[in-house]
Design a protein around this motif. Structure first.
Motif, PDB file in Angstrom:
ATOM      1  N   LEU A  12      28.611  24.164   0.889  1.00 41.80           N
ATOM      2  CA  LEU A  12      27.703  23.815  -0.198  1.00 41.80           C
ATOM      3  C   LEU A  12      26.285  24.293   0.059  1.00 41.80           C
ATOM      4  O   LEU A  12      25.471  24.378  -0.862  1.00 41.80           O
ATOM      5  CB  LEU A  12      27.691  22.292  -0.411  1.00 41.80           C
ATOM      6  N   THR A  13      25.973  24.571   1.318  1.00 40.44           N
ATOM      7  CA  THR A  13      24.607  24.971   1.664  1.00 40.44           C
ATOM      8  C   THR A  13      24.347  26.451   1.389  1.00 40.44           C
ATOM      9  O   THR A  13      23.200  26.888   1.422  1.00 40.44           O
ATOM     10  CB  THR A  13      24.317  24.690   3.150  1.00 40.44           C
ATOM     11  N   ALA A  14      25.392  27.208   1.122  1.00 41.31           N
ATOM     12  CA  ALA A  14      25.214  28.636   0.850  1.00 41.31           C
ATOM     13  C   ALA A  14      24.508  28.818  -0.488  1.00 41.31           C
ATOM     14  O   ALA A  14      24.937  28.253  -1.495  1.00 41.31           O
ATOM     15  CB  ALA A  14      26.570  29.340   0.830  1.00 41.31           C
ATOM     16  N   PRO A  15      23.405  29.580  -0.528  1.00 37.19           N
ATOM     17  CA  PRO A  15      22.633  29.741  -1.769  1.00 37.19           C
ATOM     18  C   PRO A  15      23.471  30.212  -2.951  1.00 37.19           C
ATOM     19  O   PRO A  15      23.231  29.801  -4.091  1.00 37.19           O
ATOM     20  CB  PRO A  15      21.573  30.776  -1.394  1.00 37.19           C
ATOM     21  N   GLU A  16      24.462  31.048  -2.672  1.00 34.94           N
ATOM     22  CA  GLU A  16      25.259  31.586  -3.773  1.00 34.94           C
ATOM     23  C   GLU A  16      26.189  30.548  -4.398  1.00 34.94           C
ATOM     24  O   GLU A  16      26.791  30.798  -5.453  1.00 34.94           O
ATOM     25  CB  GLU A  16      26.081  32.790  -3.304  1.00 34.94           C
ATOM     26  N   LYS A  17      26.309  29.393  -3.769  1.00 40.24           N
ATOM     27  CA  LYS A  17      27.162  28.337  -4.321  1.00 40.24           C
ATOM     28  C   LYS A  17      26.501  27.618  -5.494  1.00 40.24           C
ATOM     29  O   LYS A  17      27.171  26.981  -6.301  1.00 40.24           O
ATOM     30  CB  LYS A  17      27.510  27.311  -3.240  1.00 40.24           C
ATOM     31  N   ILE A  18      25.158  27.669  -5.575  1.00 37.29           N
ATOM     32  CA  ILE A  18      24.450  26.997  -6.662  1.00 37.29           C
ATOM     33  C   ILE A  18      24.140  28.012  -7.755  1.00 37.29           C
ATOM     34  O   ILE A  18      23.461  29.014  -7.519  1.00 37.29           O
ATOM     35  CB  ILE A  18      23.166  26.318  -6.154  1.00 37.29           C
ATOM     36  N   LYS A  19      24.649  27.760  -8.945  1.00 41.45           N
ATOM     37  CA  LYS A  19      24.485  28.658 -10.076  1.00 41.45           C
ATOM     38  C   LYS A  19      24.013  27.870 -11.292  1.00 41.45           C
ATOM     39  O   LYS A  19      23.889  26.646 -11.240  1.00 41.45           O
ATOM     40  CB  LYS A  19      25.815  29.373 -10.369  1.00 41.45           C
ATOM     41  N   HIS A  20      23.751  28.569 -12.377  1.00 37.36           N
ATOM     42  CA  HIS A  20      23.336  27.929 -13.617  1.00 37.36           C
ATOM     43  C   HIS A  20      24.183  28.466 -14.769  1.00 37.36           C
ATOM     44  O   HIS A  20      24.582  29.638 -14.775  1.00 37.36           O
ATOM     45  CB  HIS A  20      21.859  28.193 -13.914  1.00 37.36           C
ATOM     46  N   THR A  21      24.433  27.608 -15.731  1.00 36.71           N
ATOM     47  CA  THR A  21      25.146  28.018 -16.927  1.00 36.71           C
ATOM     48  C   THR A  21      24.689  27.150 -18.082  1.00 36.71           C
ATOM     49  O   THR A  21      23.981  26.156 -17.883  1.00 36.71           O
ATOM     50  CB  THR A  21      26.672  27.897 -16.741  1.00 36.71           C
TER      51      THR A  21
END
Length: 212
Positions: free
Chosen positions: A161-170
């Motif tokens: 969960l700490t990987a930046p690419e895991k947080i996205k927006h939609t």
């Protein structure tokens, strides 16, 4: 994150004031529904408990998420932590979280060590006050999904969960012409948003910072 390091760090953080609102706002859909953060929760609210169950797999800390089946309801097909509403016979919300997790994913609640609780989160649309309970179990459970309530179980490494690419927006449509700009965790190709993402945000903030 190695579970031998994760658990002591988490226990130390749980003994301090929780970040609550700060963490929840990080993953809150926009525009923010400020009713979530009101000091005056309706007296008619209902209580529920969810279980964030940490278990080891090859020395790494994991936890299970569930995907709800598709049905005619507001949480159809959504990703969630196992849990549900408090029943009249439940002595407290921790018992609720353990009972519901046992029913939904087949764990032995008697083997779970309760580490503590995260901040309560109010859900205005359903009038539920959700209490996230953090539990630890010494061995990876043999998960058994309850077919009527759980379409599948998603084993998730906390460190992922700490990987930046895991947080996205939609942008999500939530009915009645309402569209939300929504941050979410991309977990196994699933959109983990809303209350579940906000709860996970607090977990991560506890593990990121030694100041809380």
């Amino acid at each position: 994150m190695e579970i031998d390091r994760l658990v002591p760090q988490l226990l130390a953080a749980l003994r301090k004031p929780l970040p609550g609102k700060e963490a929840h706002l990080r993953m809150s859909p926009q525009p923010v529904d400020w009713r979530r953060f009101t000091l005056h929760i309706p007296e008619t609210h209902r209580k529920s408990g969810v279980l964030l169950l940490i278990y080891p797999e090859k020395g790494i800390g994991f936890f299970p998420l569930i995907k709800r089946p598709v049905y005619a309801g507001v949480h159809s097909g959504q990703i969630a932590l196992p849990g549900g509403k408090m029943e009249p016979g439940d002595p407290d919300v921790t018992f609720t979280a353990l009972r519901e997790a046992e029913e939904e994913i087949g764990i032995d609640a008697g083997k779970v060590e309760v580490l503590g609780k995260l901040s309560d989160l109010y859900i205005p649309t359903s009038n539920f006050l959700v209490t996230p309970v953090i539990g630890l179990i010494s061995d990876k459970p043999r998960f058994v999904p309850e077919q009527k309530e759980v379409a599948k179980i998603i084993s998730t490494a906390i460190y992922s969960l700490t990987a930046p690419e895991k947080i996205k927006h939609t942008e999500l449509s939530v009915g009645e012409g309402i569209r939300l700009n929504t941050p979410y965790f991309d977990i196994s190709g699933e959109i983990v948003w809303g209350a579940t993402a906000m709860i996970l945000s607090e977990l991560l903030l506890l593990l990121e910072s030694k100041d809380h």
